[in-house]
Design a protein around this motif. Structure first.
Motif, PDB file in Angstrom:
ATOM      1  N   HIS A 144       0.825  -1.253   0.082  1.00 16.04           N
ATOM      2  CA  HIS A 144      -0.113  -0.100  -0.026  1.00 16.04           C
ATOM      3  C   HIS A 144       0.897   1.241   0.097  1.00 16.04           C
ATOM      4  CE1 HIS A 144      -3.810  -2.308   0.712  1.00 16.04           C
ATOM      5  NE2 HIS A 144      -3.145  -3.024   1.545  1.00 16.04           N
ATOM      6  N   VAL A 145       2.213   1.142   0.292  1.00 17.87           N
ATOM      7  CA  VAL A 145       2.943   2.315   0.318  1.00 17.87           C
ATOM      8  C   VAL A 145       3.941   2.115  -0.878  1.00 17.87           C
ATOM      9  CG1 VAL A 145       4.793   3.906   1.615  1.00 17.87           C
ATOM     10  CG2 VAL A 145       2.800   2.692   2.817  1.00 17.87           C
ATOM     11  N   LEU A 146       4.721   1.222  -1.029  1.00 18.62           N
ATOM     12  CA  LEU A 146       5.513   0.971  -2.260  1.00 18.62           C
ATOM     13  C   LEU A 146       4.799   0.464  -3.504  1.00 18.62           C
ATOM     14  CD1 LEU A 146       8.895  -0.485  -0.100  1.00 18.62           C
ATOM     15  CD2 LEU A 146       8.080   1.772  -1.107  1.00 18.62           C
ATOM     16  N   GLY A 147       3.616  -0.106  -3.332  1.00 12.16           N
ATOM     17  CA  GLY A 147       2.851  -0.113  -4.601  1.00 12.16           C
ATOM     18  C   GLY A 147       3.153  -1.824  -5.128  1.00 12.16           C
ATOM     19  N   SER A 148       3.755  -2.665  -4.388  1.00 11.65           N
ATOM     20  CA  SER A 148       4.170  -3.897  -5.135  1.00 11.65           C
ATOM     21  C   SER A 148       4.209  -4.752  -3.696  1.00 11.65           C
ATOM     22  CB  SER A 148       5.363  -3.938  -5.574  1.00 11.65           C
ATOM     23  OG  SER A 148       5.646  -5.127  -5.950  1.00 11.65           O
ATOM     24  N   SER A 149       3.515  -6.155  -3.836  1.00  8.30           N
ATOM     25  CA  SER A 149       3.579  -7.096  -2.891  1.00  8.30           C
ATOM     26  C   SER A 149       5.132  -7.753  -2.853  1.00  8.30           C
ATOM     27  CB  SER A 149       2.559  -8.282  -3.001  1.00  8.30           C
ATOM     28  OG  SER A 149       2.675  -8.882  -4.357  1.00  8.30           O
ATOM     29  N   SER A 150       5.558  -7.694  -4.084  1.00 10.41           N
ATOM     30  CA  SER A 150       7.038  -8.363  -4.212  1.00 10.41           C
ATOM     31  C   SER A 150       8.221  -7.639  -3.215  1.00 10.41           C
ATOM     32  CB  SER A 150       7.461  -8.501  -5.703  1.00 10.41           C
ATOM     33  OG  SER A 150       7.383  -7.245  -6.043  1.00 10.41           O
ATOM     34  N   ALA A 151       7.695  -6.210  -3.018  1.00 10.60           N
ATOM     35  CA  ALA A 151       8.532  -5.470  -2.396  1.00 10.60           C
ATOM     36  C   ALA A 151       8.799  -5.732  -0.853  1.00 10.60           C
ATOM     37  CB  ALA A 151       8.040  -3.720  -2.423  1.00 10.60           C
ATOM     38  N   SER A 152       7.840  -6.785  -0.514  1.00  9.43           N
ATOM     39  CA  SER A 152       8.010  -7.188   0.946  1.00  9.43           C
ATOM     40  C   SER A 152       9.494  -7.924   1.068  1.00  9.43           C
ATOM     41  CB  SER A 152       6.734  -8.217   1.257  1.00  9.43           C
ATOM     42  OG  SER A 152       6.914  -8.952   0.559  1.00  9.43           O
TER      43      SER A 152
ATOM     44  N   LEU B 266      11.432   6.739   8.545  1.00  9.11           N
ATOM     45  CA  LEU B 266      10.331   6.010   7.606  1.00  9.11           C
ATOM     46  C   LEU B 266       9.154   6.590   7.876  1.00  9.11           C
ATOM     47  CD1 LEU B 266      11.484   2.413   8.364  1.00  9.11           C
ATOM     48  CD2 LEU B 266      11.411   3.460   5.958  1.00  9.11           C
ATOM     49  N   VAL B 267       9.027   7.953   8.695  1.00 11.29           N
ATOM     50  CA  VAL B 267       7.726   8.574   8.723  1.00 11.29           C
ATOM     51  C   VAL B 267       7.333   9.307   7.493  1.00 11.29           C
ATOM     52  CG1 VAL B 267       6.767  10.575   9.729  1.00 11.29           C
ATOM     53  CG2 VAL B 267       7.955   8.993  11.312  1.00 11.29           C
ATOM     54  N   GLY B 268       8.264   9.654   6.770  1.00 13.11           N
ATOM     55  CA  GLY B 268       8.091  10.135   5.409  1.00 13.11           C
ATOM     56  C   GLY B 268       7.945   9.088   4.096  1.00 13.11           C
ATOM     57  N   ALA B 269       7.820   7.868   4.416  1.00 10.65           N
ATOM     58  CA  ALA B 269       7.799   6.978   3.500  1.00 10.65           C
ATOM     59  C   ALA B 269       6.996   7.078   2.484  1.00 10.65           C
ATOM     60  CB  ALA B 269       7.559   5.646   4.204  1.00 10.65           C
ATOM     61  N   ARG B 270       5.769   7.639   2.598  1.00  8.23           N
ATOM     62  CA  ARG B 270       4.748   7.888   1.410  1.00  8.23           C
ATOM     63  C   ARG B 270       5.288   8.821   0.404  1.00  8.23           C
ATOM     64  NH1 ARG B 270      -0.883   9.246   4.117  1.00  8.23           N
ATOM     65  NH2 ARG B 270      -1.698   8.856   1.993  1.00  8.23           N
ATOM     66  N   SER B 271       6.387   9.820   0.806  1.00  5.06           N
ATOM     67  CA  SER B 271       6.860  10.838  -0.058  1.00  5.06           C
ATOM     68  C   SER B 271       8.157  10.573  -0.421  1.00  5.06           C
ATOM     69  CB  SER B 271       6.661  12.105   0.560  1.00  5.06           C
ATOM     70  OG  SER B 271       7.281  12.243   1.835  1.00  5.06           O
TER      71      SER B 271
ATOM     72  N   PRO C 249      11.408   8.687  -2.178  1.00  4.11           N
ATOM     73  CA  PRO C 249      11.724   7.606  -3.155  1.00  4.11           C
ATOM     74  C   PRO C 249      11.953   6.137  -2.359  1.00  4.11           C
ATOM     75  CG  PRO C 249      13.122   9.567  -3.282  1.00  4.11           C
ATOM     76  CD  PRO C 249      12.567   9.368  -1.993  1.00  4.11           C
ATOM     77  N   ALA C 250      11.805   5.176  -3.147  1.00  6.46           N
ATOM     78  CA  ALA C 250      11.824   3.681  -2.732  1.00  6.46           C
ATOM     79  C   ALA C 250      13.097   3.510  -2.390  1.00  6.46           C
ATOM     80  CB  ALA C 250      11.277   2.896  -3.813  1.00  6.46           C
ATOM     81  N   ALA C 251      14.003   3.939  -2.939  1.00  8.21           N
ATOM     82  CA  ALA C 251      15.657   3.708  -2.579  1.00  8.21           C
ATOM     83  C   ALA C 251      15.541   4.232  -1.358  1.00  8.21           C
ATOM     84  CB  ALA C 251      16.511   4.248  -3.639  1.00  8.21           C
ATOM     85  N   ALA C 252      15.218   5.479  -0.702  1.00  8.44           N
ATOM     86  CA  ALA C 252      15.356   6.162   0.542  1.00  8.44           C
ATOM     87  C   ALA C 252      14.612   5.296   1.522  1.00  8.44           C
ATOM     88  CB  ALA C 252      14.865   7.389   0.389  1.00  8.44           C
ATOM     89  N   VAL C 253      13.441   4.514   1.424  1.00  8.06           N
ATOM     90  CA  VAL C 253      12.975   3.865   2.311  1.00  8.06           C
ATOM     91  C   VAL C 253      13.710   2.642   2.255  1.00  8.06           C
ATOM     92  CG1 VAL C 253      10.876   2.306   2.503  1.00  8.06           C
ATOM     93  CG2 VAL C 253      10.654   4.475   1.545  1.00  8.06           C
ATOM     94  N   TYR C 254      14.200   2.118   1.548  1.00 12.09           N
ATOM     95  CA  TYR C 254      15.167   0.869   1.555  1.00 12.09           C
ATOM     96  C   TYR C 254      16.274   1.073   2.458  1.00 12.09           C
ATOM     97  CZ  TYR C 254      12.108  -1.417  -2.131  1.00 12.09           C
ATOM     98  OH  TYR C 254      10.843  -1.728  -2.866  1.00 12.09           O
ATOM     99  N   LEU C 255      17.103   2.198   2.226  1.00 10.92           N
ATOM    100  CA  LEU C 255      18.285   2.279   2.986  1.00 10.92           C
ATOM    101  C   LEU C 255      17.813   2.846   4.391  1.00 10.92           C
ATOM    102  CD1 LEU C 255      21.085   3.558   2.901  1.00 10.92           C
ATOM    103  CD2 LEU C 255      20.244   5.910   2.428  1.00 10.92           C
TER     104      LEU C 255
END
Length: 460
Positions: free
Chosen positions: A269-277, A322-327, A329-335
Motif C-alpha cells: 500500500h505504500v510502495l505499491g508492490s507485494s514483491s517489495a516485501s 520512515l515517517v516520510g515513507a509515502r513521499s 523515493p523507494a531507494a530512500a525507504v530501503y536505505l
C-alpha cells in the motif's frame, strides 16, 4: 569443577576455557528455528487473517496476540522445569529435540487449515498457534539458558552471541524473504499452505543442528534452586539490572514486532508492490549478517552497554526516518530500513550477551543458579513484546479504518495508508526512545561480572 561428558566419551573443555568451534556453531544453529518461528508468523499471520480469511483487523490482532500471551505465563514454568531436569544429555538439550520437533509439526498445521467459514478458520489458527507457542516455550527457554552454563567467560559469551545473532539474521533473511515469495509464487489459495510446510522443514533443520552441535558442550555451575516458582520469580524481579535489561529488550521487541507486522502492508500500500516485501526484508536483515562482527569488536572495546545504546539509537533513528515513507523515493525507504537492520543486529546481540552476566552476578550473590527462571521470564517478556507488536500494529490499522478482504485487493482509504506508515515508523521509534531511558539505568560492567564468576561455586 565437574563436567558433563560429551557424546564421544571425552571430557569437554571447562566453562572457563575457549569453547570449541563446533559447539559455538552448533549452538548458533538453534537460531535457525527461533529465527524462522519468530519471523514468519509476525510477518504473515496478520495479513493471512485480514487478507486471506477476511477477519477484521482488530479481531485479527487479538488472535495473533492470545496464543503468545499464553507463552508469557508458560515460559517461566518451562524455565523452572528445565532447571530441575536431570539427564545424561545435559539439563537443557533434551528439550531442544522434543519441543523442537513438536514446533515444526505444529507450524506446518498453522497455515494448513480451512479458509471458510470465517469462524472455523479463525478457531483453527488460534488452536494451532497455541500449540506452536507451547512447543516453542519448551524449546526457546532451555536454549536461551544454555550459554550461562556452558561458559563463564565474559568475552566468550559475546563470541557465542555473535555467532548466534549472525545465524539468526541469516535465518530471518531466508525465512522472511522466502515465505512471502513462496506465497506469491504458488498463489493465495495454496501458497500459505506450501509456505507453512517449507518453513516447518527449516525449523526442523535448526532443531536437529542445535541438538547435534551441542552434544559435546561443557556444562558447569548447575545448582539446584530452592523455593516455589513464585518465590523464584519474586527474587528474579528483585534483580535491578535484570529488570532494566528486560524492560529495554521488551520495548524493543514490541517495536520490531510492530515493524515486522507492517512489512507486507507497507510493500503493497505504500510502495505499491507485494514483491517489495521481500526486498524490504533483505534490506532489514542482510546488514545484520555483515555488521554483527563489528558490533562484537565495539562491545569488546567500549563495553556491552555502550554498544547496546549505539545500536538502539540506529534502530530508532532508522524507524523515525520512515515517517516520510509515502513521499520518499523507494531507494530512500530501503536505505532507512537497512539502518534499522544495522541497529537491530546490535540490539539483539548485546542484550543476549548481557543476560548471562546478570544471572552470573545473581548466582554469586545467592549461591543458587536461577538461569532457567531468568530466561523463562526473559523469553516471556520477549514473547509478550513480539506478540503485542502485531496487535499494536493491528490496532493502528483499525483506527485508520483499514478494510479487510478475502482477496487482498480492497482499496484502502487515505487514513488507512497513513496508519500503515505510522505504525511502521513513528510508533516503533517512540518505543525505542523509551527503551533508551531504561537502558541508562543499567550498571553491570565487565569487572563486576568477572568478580562474580571468580567467587561463584562450580558444581554439577
Amino acid at each position: 569443577m565437574s563436567h558433563a561428558v560429551g557424546a564421544a566419551g571425552r571430557l569437554p573443555e571447562g566453562p572457563r576455557g575457549r569453547l570449541p568451534g563446533r559447539v559455538v556453531r552448533g549452538y548458533a544453529a538453534g537460531s535457525v528455528a527461533t529465527g524462522a518461528f519468530g519471523t514468519v508468523p509476525g510477518l504473515l499471520l496478520l495479513p493471512y487473517l485480514t487478507d486471506r480469511l477476511g477477519v477484521a483487523a482488530g479481531l485479527a490482532g487479538g488472535i495473533v496476540f492470545l496464543p503468545k500471551a499464553w507463552d508469557v505465563v508458560l515460559n517461566p514454568v518451562a524455565g523452572r522445569i528445565s532447571d530441575h531436569h536431570v539427564s545424561a544429555a545435559g539439563p537443557r538439550r533434551p528439550f531442544l529435540i522434543r519441543a523442537g520437533v513438536a514446533l515444526a509439526a505444529c507450524f506446518a498445521v498453522l497455515f494448513g487449515g480451512p479458509s471458510s467459514p470465517e469462524a472455523l478458520a479463525a478457531v483453527w489458527v488460534v488452536v494451532a498457534f497455541l500449540a506452536c507457542a507451547t512447543a516453542y516455550a519448551f524449546f526457546q527457554v532451555p536454549y536461551v539458558a544454555m550459554p550461562a552454563e556452558i561458559t563463564d567467560d565474559y568475552a566468550e559469551r559475546t563470541r557465542l552471541m555473535t555467532w548466534r545473532v549472525a545465524v539468526l539474521a541469516f535465518a530471518i533473511l531466508v525465512s522472511g524473504a522466502s515465505a512471502p515469495a513462496i506465497r506469491d509464487a504458488v498463489g493465495p489459495a495454496q501458497g500459505y499452505r506450501v509456505m507453512g510446510v517449507v518453513v516447518a522443514l527449516l525449523i526442523l533443520v535448526g532443531v536437529v543442528g542445535a541438538w547435534r552441535g551441542t552434544a559435546s558442550a561443557p556444562v558447569g555451575r548447575v545448582h539446584r534452586t530452592g523455593g516455589m516458582l513464585r518465590d523464584q520469580l519474586r527474587i528474579v524481579a528483585g534483580a535491578k539490572d535484570f529488570r532494566v535489561l528486560l524492560g529495554t529488550f521488551v520495548l524493543q521487541a514490541l517495536a520490531t514486532g510492530a515493524m515486522l507486522a507492517g512489512v507486507d502492508y507497507v510493500a503493497r500500500h505504500v510502495l505499491g508492490s507485494s514483491s517489495a516485501s521481500t526486498l524490504l526484508f533483505v534490506c532489514f536483515v542482510a546488514p545484520a549478517i555483515l555488521v554483527t562482527p563489528l558490533w562484537e569488536r565495539l562491545g569488546a572495546r567500549r563495553g556491552k552497554r555502550w554498544g547496546y545504546a549505539v545500536a538502539s539509537v540506529l534502530l530508532g533513528g532508522g524507524a523515525l526516518a520512515l515517517v516520510g515513507a509515502r513521499s520518499l523515493p523507494a531507494a530512500a525507504v530501503y536505505l532507512a530500513v537497512a539502518v534499522v537492520g544495522v541497529g537491530y543486529a546490535g540490539a539483539q546481540m548485546f542484550p543476549m550477551a548481557m543476560l548471562p552476566d546478570v544471572a552470573a552476578v545473581d548466582a554469586a550473590r545467592t549461591g543458587e543458579n536461577r538461569i532457567g527462571v531468568f530466561t523463562g521470564v526473559w523469553t516471556a517478556g520477549e514473547t509478550l513484546g513480539l506478540a503485542l507488536g502485531p496487535g499494536l500494529y493491528a490496532a493502528v490499522l483499525a483506527l485508520g479504518g483499514y478494510v479487510s478482504s478475502t482477496d487482498s485487493t480492497a482499496a484502502q482509504p487515505g487514513s488507512a495508508v497513513m496508519a500503515i506508515t505510522l505504525g511502521f515508523s513513528l510508533v516503533p521509534a517512540a518505543l525505542v526512545a523509551l527503551s533508551l531511558v531504561l537502558l541508562a539505568r543499567y550498571r553491570l560492567d565487565e569487572a563486576a561480572v568477572r568478580a562474580a564468576n571468580a567467587s561463584s561455586p562450580q558444581e554439577v
